[in-house]
Scaffold this motif. Sequence first.
Motif, PDB file in Angstrom:
ATOM      1  N   TRP A  76       0.843  -1.181   0.000  1.00 46.90           N
ATOM      2  CA  TRP A  76       0.000   0.000   0.000  1.00 46.90           C
ATOM      3  C   TRP A  76       0.884   1.239   0.000  1.00 46.90           C
ATOM      4  O   TRP A  76       2.066   1.176   0.297  1.00 46.90           O
ATOM      5  N   THR A  77       0.276   2.353  -0.365  1.00 43.65           N
ATOM      6  CA  THR A  77       0.984   3.625  -0.426  1.00 43.65           C
ATOM      7  C   THR A  77       0.313   4.609   0.514  1.00 43.65           C
ATOM      8  O   THR A  77      -0.921   4.720   0.517  1.00 43.65           O
ATOM      9  N   TYR A  78       1.119   5.291   1.305  1.00 44.33           N
ATOM     10  CA  TYR A  78       0.614   6.302   2.230  1.00 44.33           C
ATOM     11  C   TYR A  78      -0.122   7.379   1.444  1.00 44.33           C
ATOM     12  O   TYR A  78       0.313   7.739   0.364  1.00 44.33           O
ATOM     13  N   PRO A  79      -1.268   7.841   1.902  1.00 44.94           N
ATOM     14  CA  PRO A  79      -1.852   7.725   3.237  1.00 44.94           C
ATOM     15  C   PRO A  79      -2.836   6.573   3.396  1.00 44.94           C
ATOM     16  O   PRO A  79      -3.475   6.447   4.431  1.00 44.94           O
ATOM     17  N   ALA A  80      -2.979   5.734   2.378  1.00 46.71           N
ATOM     18  CA  ALA A  80      -3.900   4.591   2.481  1.00 46.71           C
ATOM     19  C   ALA A  80      -3.459   3.673   3.624  1.00 46.71           C
ATOM     20  O   ALA A  80      -2.290   3.656   4.006  1.00 46.71           O
ATOM     21  N   GLN A  81      -4.411   2.921   4.162  1.00 46.59           N
ATOM     22  CA  GLN A  81      -4.141   1.921   5.191  1.00 46.59           C
ATOM     23  C   GLN A  81      -4.586   0.555   4.652  1.00 46.59           C
ATOM     24  O   GLN A  81      -5.569   0.478   3.924  1.00 46.59           O
ATOM     25  N   PRO A  82      -3.889  -0.523   5.028  1.00 49.02           N
ATOM     26  CA  PRO A  82      -4.184  -1.842   4.456  1.00 49.02           C
ATOM     27  C   PRO A  82      -5.243  -2.644   5.210  1.00 49.02           C
ATOM     28  O   PRO A  82      -5.490  -3.791   4.879  1.00 49.02           O
ATOM     29  N   TYR A  83      -5.862  -2.063   6.235  1.00 47.07           N
ATOM     30  CA  TYR A  83      -6.766  -2.824   7.097  1.00 47.07           C
ATOM     31  C   TYR A  83      -8.090  -3.162   6.404  1.00 47.07           C
ATOM     32  O   TYR A  83      -8.600  -2.406   5.597  1.00 47.07           O
ATOM     33  N   GLY A  84      -8.635  -4.322   6.765  1.00 49.17           N
ATOM     34  CA  GLY A  84      -9.983  -4.679   6.373  1.00 49.17           C
ATOM     35  C   GLY A  84     -10.166  -5.242   4.975  1.00 49.17           C
ATOM     36  O   GLY A  84     -11.288  -5.407   4.526  1.00 49.17           O
ATOM     37  N   THR A  85      -9.086  -5.545   4.285  1.00 51.83           N
ATOM     38  CA  THR A  85      -9.174  -6.116   2.937  1.00 51.83           C
ATOM     39  C   THR A  85      -8.482  -7.465   2.931  1.00 51.83           C
ATOM     40  O   THR A  85      -7.379  -7.598   3.466  1.00 51.83           O
TER      41      THR A  85
END
Length: 175
Positions: A76-85
């Motif tokens: 993933w690339t900031y500012p995205a977050q990898p949670y919940g997928t």
Amino acid sequence: MKQTPLLLALTGTFFSSTAHSASPLPAWQVTVFNTHSPAERPGSDYSFFIRATISNPGSSSAPSTPASTANCTVEWTYPAQPYGTGYACTTEEADAAWTLELENPPGANYSSPTENVDARFTLVVRGAEEATTLSGTQHFEVGENLEGVCGGSGTCSWGLRDDSVPVLVEPTVIS
């Protein structure tokens, strides 16, 4: 404490029922869990990743699960977050499909997924007549089962501590 026949009977019933509720499935083994966070300098690539290798030793008990190994990568690339997928993992076994989902640990005030994360592994085993879904979660944290180094630029790389390999994940049957 005085033990009465009723207390002894209840205690025996409790231990008997908990012994039968234990999972007959062998623990999965995480042998690789590497993370990377990028430098925090302007113009830097803000790509993060987590890579994991997990193995199911297989079980002939019900439900029967064949042995399989999967390699999982979450990027993933900031500012995205990898949670919940659920991120699909690769495996060579045609009858096994693995996914990895990252979760922010409960009660964490601040959590960097590369330094403090709960990893939920899900395995779908396709049988001749139906599929079985199993899932298990394990916690990974720097100072507990992860170690590594951060550079002066802010780039950090973490991996499993030698004395933590393999990290065990207890699977449960979902469906």
